[in-house]
Design an enzyme around this catalytic site. Structure first.
Site, PDB file in Angstrom:
ATOM      1  N   HIS A   1      37.061  14.834  33.443  1.00 19.65           N
ATOM      2  CA  HIS A   1      37.751  16.350  33.592  1.00 19.65           C
ATOM      3  C   HIS A   1      37.364  17.051  32.295  1.00 19.65           C
ATOM      4  O   HIS A   1      38.356  17.298  31.616  1.00 19.65           O
ATOM      5  CB  HIS A   1      39.260  16.160  33.674  1.00 19.65           C
ATOM      6  CG  HIS A   1      39.590  15.389  34.969  1.00 19.65           C
ATOM      7  ND1 HIS A   1      39.803  14.206  35.065  1.00 19.65           N
ATOM      8  CD2 HIS A   1      39.807  16.048  36.242  1.00 19.65           C
ATOM      9  CE1 HIS A   1      40.099  13.759  36.060  1.00 19.65           C
ATOM     10  NE2 HIS A   1      40.179  15.140  37.106  1.00 19.65           N
TER      11      HIS A   1
ATOM     12  N   HIS B   1      32.708  19.622  34.117  1.00 19.15           N
ATOM     13  CA  HIS B   1      33.729  19.713  35.433  1.00 19.15           C
ATOM     14  C   HIS B   1      34.219  20.948  35.997  1.00 19.15           C
ATOM     15  O   HIS B   1      33.823  21.359  37.026  1.00 19.15           O
ATOM     16  CB  HIS B   1      34.668  18.764  35.393  1.00 19.15           C
ATOM     17  CG  HIS B   1      35.477  18.450  36.431  1.00 19.15           C
ATOM     18  ND1 HIS B   1      35.313  18.222  37.933  1.00 19.15           N
ATOM     19  CD2 HIS B   1      36.929  18.934  36.614  1.00 19.15           C
ATOM     20  CE1 HIS B   1      36.144  18.432  38.573  1.00 19.15           C
ATOM     21  NE2 HIS B   1      37.560  18.844  37.989  1.00 19.15           N
TER      22      HIS B   1
ATOM     23  N   HIS C   1      41.570  25.348  35.683  1.00 22.56           N
ATOM     24  CA  HIS C   1      42.085  24.387  36.641  1.00 22.56           C
ATOM     25  C   HIS C   1      42.544  23.093  35.976  1.00 22.56           C
ATOM     26  O   HIS C   1      43.332  22.533  36.441  1.00 22.56           O
ATOM     27  CB  HIS C   1      41.750  24.227  37.997  1.00 22.56           C
ATOM     28  CG  HIS C   1      40.552  23.063  38.043  1.00 22.56           C
ATOM     29  ND1 HIS C   1      39.336  23.243  37.521  1.00 22.56           N
ATOM     30  CD2 HIS C   1      40.632  21.786  38.473  1.00 22.56           C
ATOM     31  CE1 HIS C   1      38.809  22.342  37.647  1.00 22.56           C
ATOM     32  NE2 HIS C   1      39.432  21.409  38.231  1.00 22.56           N
ATOM     33  N   ASP C   2      41.785  22.681  34.846  1.00 27.45           N
ATOM     34  CA  ASP C   2      41.971  21.309  34.323  1.00 27.45           C
ATOM     35  C   ASP C   2      41.959  21.544  32.669  1.00 27.45           C
ATOM     36  O   ASP C   2      41.584  20.650  32.032  1.00 27.45           O
ATOM     37  CB  ASP C   2      40.785  20.380  34.479  1.00 27.45           C
ATOM     38  CG  ASP C   2      41.252  19.677  35.786  1.00 27.45           C
ATOM     39  OD1 ASP C   2      42.352  19.345  36.121  1.00 27.45           O
ATOM     40  OD2 ASP C   2      40.277  19.387  36.626  1.00 27.45           O
TER      41      ASP C   2
ATOM     42  N   ASP D   1      37.302  21.740  44.108  1.00 26.49           N
ATOM     43  CA  ASP D   1      37.769  20.449  43.047  1.00 26.49           C
ATOM     44  C   ASP D   1      37.410  18.947  43.412  1.00 26.49           C
ATOM     45  O   ASP D   1      36.978  18.460  42.313  1.00 26.49           O
ATOM     46  CB  ASP D   1      39.161  20.262  42.967  1.00 26.49           C
ATOM     47  CG  ASP D   1      39.916  19.601  41.784  1.00 26.49           C
ATOM     48  OD1 ASP D   1      39.078  19.327  40.833  1.00 26.49           O
ATOM     49  OD2 ASP D   1      40.933  19.163  41.765  1.00 26.49           O
TER      50      ASP D   1
END
Length: 658
Positions: free
Chosen positions: A251, A255, A291-292, A401
């Site tokens: 992550h 990514h 998103h991460d 994702d």
């Protein structure tokens, strides 16, 4: 025949070229080469009035003397007199002499070896290829020229376990300086088109280059122009995003890029620009970027079980996803990195609401809930319905994702290695801290193929198929690659099972080797005696015999022998004149134990003698006797897992009880 007239200048001298519109590209280049009086090895560059480099080809737009192009020889042969003399003076040596020396060396190699070494041909091939690429691209782009965009090769997985969790200031500054230096470069059209496909290979690109490509995405979707996003603000936003992704195996910032690139590709492949407005597209792309953010490599289950600060702060409700959102808006709260700062309050509110929905949707515990909602509205899906659009946006970020398996195997498989590394790190920590171990992360239970086959069948396929029902064009782009991935890992899983079975057979064969001739006897004149000999798991047992000898009234004799291999002369006896005696011999895992004997003394009416031995290996002459004339004596001898006892006649005898 239709012709095209091109006006240009060479060293300030006006020139004019005329050629048929269907003229071969090489003929057009030769025409310009002649006008520049350039040699066959010189590289030409043509500039338009704006100063941009354009391709020399039959598709050149016709112009007039007022809009003349500018032709330059940007790389020339060293033998040309002006260049050679100038460099000789500047460098302090004669280039002509050096050129002659090199030619002499090349001739010498050809003479002695008969032909030039293969490496020379390979170098010439690379030079020719690079020259061709230089002359065929419209813009001189470092990113476009030096990347191999086809024929991907297997890349090693980048593991981050030897680096600090958070990026160091020096590391961030170095990458940011490279990014700012490269951001002014034009990215070739070939790269721009490649960026829109699911086959894009992220392993070729460094972090600074990735930031340039993210900037291209915002530009090519017209977000920069539509929402008045200043370039320096966008660059600082991307830098802050890069800085807040951690050095963990999966992550990480790469990514983040992969998810964003897949989202970008899906927008183009499904032509969402004609179906949804720009604010929704900006929301989806920015959600993918953020998103991460600040993921530490431990999932929600760990956060909750370990009672981490995040779990306490967000009351065990999607702690990671809530944290990613918070970090994203922490970056956007700073004016200098707020790419939404020129939006109206209403637009900003809508984007914030959408980003939160999208990022929270990446929590896999909500997978079935979101998928079922999408399936319910799919038959009547309406792009003008806000609830339908919001659900689609959540589905698209979920697909992006977990999209690695939709990529070519040489791109996807290294990502699986990274993911398993992160999973194993978590399960190791859970074991160390005494927490419940997440089953699909346990290195003792999970293999590479087993981690994927079930995931593809029960998670990826149902999700991708529903999206393809709305956009049939995605069948070839994401469904077909996932089918191939499932076949690949299924075959790998079968191969591992075959190897495991073969290894087990080899171990079993080695364990039960060299143990022949197992015999069990019940001797004469033993009234009412029951003798049982059970031998289990013995293989290939030659000459295994069970005898009930003469004159044995009412004697029951049972010998069970299975899978015994090469067991020499193992005997169980019940001796004469022992009325009502029960003798049981069970052999259990005794290895290399010669001459082990258990005795019960003579004349033992109603005596019970039990000897338990199982899975004996290499055990010659092991005997259990019930001897005569011992009244009312019970003797028990249990021998288990004895291994290589030294000396003959090593016995273990129970004490006498009367």
């Amino acid at each position: 025949m239709a012709t095209r007239t091109i006006h240009f200048t060479v060293n300030g001298r006006p020139e004019q070229a005329e050629f048929p519109v269907d003229c071969p590209a090489q003929d057009v280049k030769d025409l310009f080469r002649s006008a520049a009086e350039a040699g066959p090895h010189d590289i030409l560059k043509l500039y338009n009035p704006k100063g941009n480099i354009i391709n020399i080809s039959p598709r050149l737009e016709a112009n007039d003397p007022n809009t003349s192009y500018k032709l330059e020889v940007v790389a020339a042969d060293c033998n040309s007199e002006p260049l050679g003399v100038g460099l000789a003076v500047a460098l302090g040596f004669d280039l002509s002499a050096m050129e002659k020396r090199l030619q002499a060396l090349e001739k010498k190699i050809m003479t002695e070896a008969g032909e030039a070494p293969a490496v020379v041909y390979e170098m010439k091939k690379q030079v020719d290829s690079f020259r061709e690429k230089l002359e065929s691209v419209e813009h001189l782009s470092w990113l476009g020229l030096f990347k191999e965009l086809s024929g991907c090769t297997h890349k090693p997985s980048p593991f981050y376990h030897k680096r600090t969790l958070h990026k160091t200031p020096d590391e961030c500054e170095h990458v940011n300086n490279k990014f700012l230096h490269m951001s002014s470069l034009e990215v070739s059209e070939e790269v721009r088109q490649y960026l829109k496909t699911p086959t894009f290979d992220n392993w070729q690109w460094e972090d600074a280059e990735i930031m340039v490509l993210l900037q291209v995405m915002y530009t090519d979707l017209d977000f920069v122009a539509t929402f008045n996003i200043e370039q320096d603000v966008l660059q600082l936003f991307l830098y802050e995003v890069y800085r807040r992704y951690n050095n963990i195996p999966f992550h990480n910032f790469k990514h983040c890029f992969c998810v964003t690139q897949m989202m970008y590709g899906l927008i183009w492949l499904t032509d969402l620009r004609s179906k949804m407005d720009s604010i929704d597209l900006l929301t989806m792309l920015t959600s993918a970027v953020c998103h991460d953010l600040d993921h530490t490599g431990y999932n929600n289950a760990y956060q909750i079980n370990a009672r981490t600060e995040l779990a306490l702060r967000y009351n065990d409700i999607s702690p990671l996803e809530n944290h990613h959102c918070a970090v994203a808006f922490e970056i956007l709260e700073k004016t200098e990195s707020n790419i939404f700062r020129n939006l109206t309050m209403e637009q900003y509110k809508r984007i914030r609401e959408g980003i939160i929905k999208c990022i929270l949707a990446t929590d896999m515990t909500r997978h079935n809930e979101i998928l079922n909602k999408f399936k319910a509205i799919l038959p009547v899906f309406d792009f003008s319905n806000k609830e339908h659009r919001d659900t689609l946006m959540m589905i698209l970020i979920k697909v992006s994702d977990i999209s690695n398996e939709a990529r070519p195997m040489e791109v996807a498989e290294p990502w699986l290695d990274c993911l398993l590394q992160e999973f194993y790190n978590q399960s190791d920590m859970e074991k160390l801290e005494g927490l419940p171990v997440t089953p699909f992360m346990d290195r003792d239970k999970v293999t590479k193929p087993s981690s994927q086959t079930g995931f593809i069948r029960f998670v990826l396929f149902p999700l991708y198929m529903e999206l393809a029902n709305l956009f049939p064009c995605l069948e070839q782009h994401i469904i077909d690659p996932v089918r191939k991935a499932l076949d690949y890992y299924t075959e790998m899983e079968k191969a591992l099972e075959r190897e495991k079975h073969s290894r087990a057979q080899s171990d079993s064969t080695a364990k039960s080797k060299d143990t022949p001739h197992t015999t069990a006897h019940t001797t004469p004149n033993t009234p009412h005696a029951a003798s049982t000999s059970n031998t289990a798991k013995s293989k290939d047992t030659p000459h295994t015999t069970a005898h009930t000898t003469p004159n044995t009234p009412h004697a029951a004799r049972t010998s069970n022998t299975a899978k015994s291999k090469d067991t020499p002369h193992t005997t169980a006896h019940t001796t004469p004149n022992t009325p009502h005696a029960a003798s049981t011999s069970n052999t259990a895992e005794s290895k290399d134990t010669p001459h082990t004997t258990a005795h019960t003394t003579p004349k033992t009416p109603l005596a019970a003698s039990t000897s338990n031995t199982a899975e004996s290996k290499d055990t010659p002459h092991t005997t259990a006797h019930t001897t005569p004339n011992t009244p009312h004596t019970a003797s028990t001898s249990n021998t288990a897992e004895s291994q290589t006892d030294a000396g003959p006649d090593v016995s273990k005898t129970a004490p006498h009880k009367t």
